[in-house]
Design an enzyme around this catalytic site. Structure first.
Site, PDB file in Angstrom:
ATOM      1  N   TRP A   1       2.059  -3.658  -2.854  1.00 35.26           N
ATOM      2  CA  TRP A   1       2.609  -3.822  -4.209  1.00 35.26           C
ATOM      3  C   TRP A   1       1.485  -3.880  -5.259  1.00 35.26           C
ATOM      4  O   TRP A   1       1.238  -4.923  -5.868  1.00 35.26           O
ATOM      5  CB  TRP A   1       3.465  -5.081  -4.278  1.00 35.26           C
ATOM      6  CG  TRP A   1       4.782  -4.980  -3.579  1.00 35.26           C
ATOM      7  CD1 TRP A   1       5.243  -3.968  -2.813  1.00 35.26           C
ATOM      8  CD2 TRP A   1       5.844  -5.966  -3.611  1.00 35.26           C
ATOM      9  NE1 TRP A   1       6.510  -4.245  -2.356  1.00 35.26           N
ATOM     10  CE2 TRP A   1       6.897  -5.466  -2.827  1.00 35.26           C
ATOM     11  CE3 TRP A   1       5.975  -7.228  -4.225  1.00 35.26           C
ATOM     12  CZ2 TRP A   1       8.076  -6.178  -2.642  1.00 35.26           C
ATOM     13  CZ3 TRP A   1       7.151  -7.940  -4.028  1.00 35.26           C
ATOM     14  CH2 TRP A   1       8.195  -7.416  -3.258  1.00 35.26           C
TER      15      TRP A   1
ATOM     16  N   TYR B   1       8.012   6.491   5.412  1.00 39.26           N
ATOM     17  CA  TYR B   1       6.714   6.202   4.781  1.00 39.26           C
ATOM     18  C   TYR B   1       5.861   5.343   5.724  1.00 39.26           C
ATOM     19  O   TYR B   1       4.721   5.701   6.035  1.00 39.26           O
ATOM     20  CB  TYR B   1       6.963   5.478   3.458  1.00 39.26           C
ATOM     21  CG  TYR B   1       5.741   4.928   2.762  1.00 39.26           C
ATOM     22  CD1 TYR B   1       4.894   5.756   2.033  1.00 39.26           C
ATOM     23  CD2 TYR B   1       5.445   3.562   2.809  1.00 39.26           C
ATOM     24  CE1 TYR B   1       3.784   5.242   1.374  1.00 39.26           C
ATOM     25  CE2 TYR B   1       4.343   3.042   2.151  1.00 39.26           C
ATOM     26  CZ  TYR B   1       3.518   3.881   1.434  1.00 39.26           C
ATOM     27  OH  TYR B   1       2.417   3.363   0.784  1.00 39.26           O
TER      28      TYR B   1
ATOM     29  N   VAL C   1      -4.511   3.808  -7.582  1.00 36.34           N
ATOM     30  CA  VAL C   1      -5.691   3.306  -6.873  1.00 36.34           C
ATOM     31  C   VAL C   1      -6.856   4.285  -7.027  1.00 36.34           C
ATOM     32  O   VAL C   1      -7.987   3.889  -7.353  1.00 36.34           O
ATOM     33  CB  VAL C   1      -5.369   3.067  -5.373  1.00 36.34           C
ATOM     34  CG1 VAL C   1      -6.617   2.628  -4.623  1.00 36.34           C
ATOM     35  CG2 VAL C   1      -4.260   2.018  -5.233  1.00 36.34           C
TER      36      VAL C   1
ATOM     37  N   ASP D   1      -5.942  20.427  -2.143  1.00 33.25           N
ATOM     38  CA  ASP D   1      -4.665  20.006  -1.556  1.00 33.25           C
ATOM     39  C   ASP D   1      -4.992  19.425  -0.181  1.00 33.25           C
ATOM     40  O   ASP D   1      -5.411  20.148   0.717  1.00 33.25           O
ATOM     41  CB  ASP D   1      -3.725  21.217  -1.444  1.00 33.25           C
ATOM     42  CG  ASP D   1      -2.388  20.849  -0.839  1.00 33.25           C
ATOM     43  OD1 ASP D   1      -2.290  19.749  -0.228  1.00 33.25           O
ATOM     44  OD2 ASP D   1      -1.446  21.638  -0.954  1.00 33.25           O
TER      45      ASP D   1
ATOM     46  N   GLY E   1      -3.788   9.109  -9.310  1.00 29.83           N
ATOM     47  CA  GLY E   1      -2.885   7.996  -9.055  1.00 29.83           C
ATOM     48  C   GLY E   1      -3.485   6.650  -9.447  1.00 29.83           C
ATOM     49  O   GLY E   1      -4.576   6.588 -10.011  1.00 29.83           O
TER      50      GLY E   1
HETATM   51  N1  LIG Z   1       0.899   1.525  -5.191  1.00 24.55           N
HETATM   52  C1  LIG Z   1       1.238   0.627  -4.281  1.00 24.55           C
HETATM   53  O1  LIG Z   1       2.021  -0.290  -4.569  1.00 24.55           O
HETATM   54  C2  LIG Z   1       0.674   0.688  -2.890  1.00 24.55           C
HETATM   55  C3  LIG Z   1       1.078  -0.295  -1.962  1.00 24.55           C
HETATM   56  C4  LIG Z   1       0.564  -0.254  -0.679  1.00 24.55           C
HETATM   57  C5  LIG Z   1      -0.324   0.745  -0.304  1.00 24.55           C
HETATM   58  N2  LIG Z   1      -0.686   1.689  -1.205  1.00 24.55           N
HETATM   59  C6  LIG Z   1      -1.584   2.760  -0.760  1.00 24.55           C
HETATM   60  O2  LIG Z   1      -2.611   2.987  -1.715  1.00 24.55           O
HETATM   61  C7  LIG Z   1      -2.944   4.370  -1.726  1.00 24.55           C
HETATM   62  C8  LIG Z   1      -2.895   4.917  -3.150  1.00 24.55           C
HETATM   63  O3  LIG Z   1      -1.583   4.722  -3.663  1.00 24.55           O
HETATM   64  P1  LIG Z   1      -1.255   4.885  -5.218  1.00 24.55           P
HETATM   65  O4  LIG Z   1      -0.204   3.917  -5.555  1.00 24.55           O
HETATM   66  O5  LIG Z   1      -2.512   4.920  -6.005  1.00 24.55           O
HETATM   67  O6  LIG Z   1      -0.586   6.339  -5.215  1.00 24.55           O
HETATM   68  P2  LIG Z   1      -0.050   7.186  -6.460  1.00 24.55           P
HETATM   69  O7  LIG Z   1      -0.295   6.450  -7.739  1.00 24.55           O
HETATM   70  O8  LIG Z   1       1.351   7.581  -6.109  1.00 24.55           O
HETATM   71  O9  LIG Z   1      -0.989   8.459  -6.431  1.00 24.55           O
HETATM   72  C9  LIG Z   1      -0.975   9.319  -5.348  1.00 24.55           C
HETATM   73  C10 LIG Z   1      -1.885  10.482  -5.642  1.00 24.55           C
HETATM   74  O10 LIG Z   1      -1.852  11.357  -4.491  1.00 24.55           O
HETATM   75  C11 LIG Z   1      -1.889  12.670  -4.968  1.00 24.55           C
HETATM   76  N3  LIG Z   1      -1.373  13.629  -3.973  1.00 24.55           N
HETATM   77  C12 LIG Z   1      -0.144  13.681  -3.404  1.00 24.55           C
HETATM   78  N4  LIG Z   1      -0.050  14.728  -2.576  1.00 24.55           N
HETATM   79  C13 LIG Z   1      -1.261  15.355  -2.613  1.00 24.55           C
HETATM   80  C14 LIG Z   1      -1.789  16.513  -1.986  1.00 24.55           C
HETATM   81  N5  LIG Z   1      -1.044  17.242  -1.148  1.00 24.55           N
HETATM   82  N6  LIG Z   1      -3.078  16.863  -2.240  1.00 24.55           N
HETATM   83  C15 LIG Z   1      -3.824  16.139  -3.103  1.00 24.55           C
HETATM   84  N7  LIG Z   1      -3.377  15.037  -3.733  1.00 24.55           N
HETATM   85  C16 LIG Z   1      -2.109  14.656  -3.499  1.00 24.55           C
HETATM   86  C17 LIG Z   1      -1.025  12.634  -6.211  1.00 24.55           C
HETATM   87  O11 LIG Z   1      -1.319  13.760  -6.986  1.00 24.55           O
HETATM   88  P3  LIG Z   1      -0.296  14.258  -8.116  1.00 24.55           P
HETATM   89  O12 LIG Z   1      -0.554  13.308  -9.251  1.00 24.55           O
HETATM   90  O13 LIG Z   1      -0.733  15.661  -8.360  1.00 24.55           O
HETATM   91  O14 LIG Z   1       1.081  14.138  -7.511  1.00 24.55           O
HETATM   92  C18 LIG Z   1      -1.472  11.315  -6.850  1.00 24.55           C
HETATM   93  O15 LIG Z   1      -2.586  11.509  -7.681  1.00 24.55           O
HETATM   94  C19 LIG Z   1      -1.971   5.052  -0.758  1.00 24.55           C
HETATM   95  O16 LIG Z   1      -2.589   5.219   0.492  1.00 24.55           O
HETATM   96  C20 LIG Z   1      -0.838   4.067  -0.616  1.00 24.55           C
HETATM   97  O17 LIG Z   1      -0.195   4.159   0.633  1.00 24.55           O
HETATM   98  C21 LIG Z   1      -0.211   1.690  -2.495  1.00 24.55           C
END
Ligand SMILES: NC(=O)c1ccc[n+]([C@@H]2O[C@H](COP(=O)([O-])OP(=O)(O)OC[C@H]3O[C@@H](n4cnc5c(N)ncnc54)[C@H](OP(=O)(O)O)[C@@H]3O)[C@@H](O)[C@H]2O)c1
Length: 284
Positions: free
Chosen positions: A148, A123, A12, A35, A10
């Site tokens: 964001w 969420y 981050v 997982d 993902g």
């Molecule tokens: N992006 C934002 O705007 C934002 C804002 C506020 C907070 N955050 C926080 O920052 C953190 C990272 O967010 P992100 O935006 O980087 O997320 P992301 O781009 O959606 O990536 C999420 C990752 O989690 C993996 N995943 C989902 N289910 C899983 C499982 N059961 N086992 C192992 N891996 C799993 C996904 O794998 P797959 O690729 O295989 O699906 C993906 O690689 C999160 O805690 C989120 O709440 C993000």
């Protein structure tokens, strides 16, 4: 230091794995290998790897959570509980990411770490429960709430608006929801500083300033070299209710970064400056 990073496919997690890989021994298992919803697999993986730090970036997205609350609870609440406990069992610290969406958005001022969470969607509810689960399962936990996030590695509105606009494609930008935005590179730099300081607990980490998606798109257009007329033609502004997304969003959820300031860390640069760094780096 040996570090396990989940969710490295993902936004981050990908940035963290790249940056931490320069100075640490990083294990970044993908979902097929680890997982995070399988507590037995999590325990065995961590016991075998014996890291000093576990970072959890795995998450189920905002609208997916609304559609599948059981999966939301498994990924966003039970997984951080299992990862934090497994980390504790090998004496490792645990760093977990959370979100501005733990707040209801009814405030008039940015939310600080001491403000009461009151999530308005599945969420937010499962992320808030995940924070508590992690903090309760390991005495050495950092919870980093961000908001964001944009940067290389995700095909999201915030990460691609400048490219779409530069290519002459229209974007839809919401005009009535406000929050902080965060450049993923600045987020990771701040995480490194927090880890070096070594004070466990809850942190807000965002760039300075507050915006709507419309403000963000207008700035992205300017940075991409569009004039105001072109920008007005390509940016279609809509309201949150017109978009009809499955999950309700808090209307106003900027974050105030009090805990990092208490460590003596200066505020992160303004989001416009951070966006310029991202756009200039990706459009050369
Ligand atoms: N992006 C934002 O705007 C934002 C804002 C506020 C907070 N955050 C926080 O920052 C953190 C990272 O967010 P992100 O935006 O980087 O997320 P992301 O781009 O959606 O990536 C999420 C990752 O989690 C993996 N995943 C989902 N289910 C899983 C499982 N059961 N086992 C192992 N891996 C799993 C996904 O794998 P797959 O690729 O295989 O699906 C993906 O690689 C999160 O805690 C989120 O709440 C993000």
């Amino acid at each position: 230091m040996k570090v396990v990073i989940t969710g490295s496919g993902g936004l981050v997690g990908g940035c963290l794995a790249r940056r931490f890989g320069r100075g640490h021994a990083v294990l970044a298992p993908r979902r097929a290998e680890l997982d995070v919803t399988d507590a037995g697999v999590v325990r065995r993986f961590i016991e075998e790897a014996r890291p000093q730090l576990v970072v959890n970036c795995a998450v189920l997205g905002v609208d997916e959570c609304e559609r599948d609350p059981a999966a939301a609870s498994a990924v966003n609440t039970e997984a951080p509980r299992a990862l934090a406990a497994a980390a504790a069992s090998v004496g490792a610290e645990f760093l977990h990411f959370s979100t501005n969406y733990v707040f209801d958005g009814e405030a008039r001022e940015p939310y600080g770490e001491c403000d009461e969470p009151r999530p308005v969607n599945v969420y937010g509810q499962t992320k808030e429960a995940g924070e508590r689960a992690a903090l309760g399962a390991n005495p050495r936990v950092y919870v980093v709430r961000t908001s964001w996030v944009f940067g290389a590695g995700k095909e999201s509105f915030l990460s691609t608006a400048h490219r779409e606009l530069a290519a002459g494609r229209r974007v839809r930008a919401i005009k009535d929801t406000r929050a902080s935005v965060t450049y993923v590179e600045d987020l990771v730099s701040r995480v490194e500083e927090i880890l070096r300081a070594g004070r466990h607990g809850l942190y807000h980490v965002v760039n300075e300033g507050v915006c709507t998606y419309e403000d963000f798109a207008r700035e992205a257009a300017r940075l991409a070299g569009l004039d105001e007329e072109e920008a007005a033609r390509l940016i279609e502004t809509v309201t949150e209710s017109e978009v009809r997304r499955p999950a309700r969003r808090p209307r106003y959820s900027p974050l105030r970064c009090t805990a990092a300031a208490e460590l003596g860390l200066p505020p992160l640069r303004h989001w416009r400056e951070a966006l310029a760094a991202y756009v200039n780096g990706t459009m050369k």
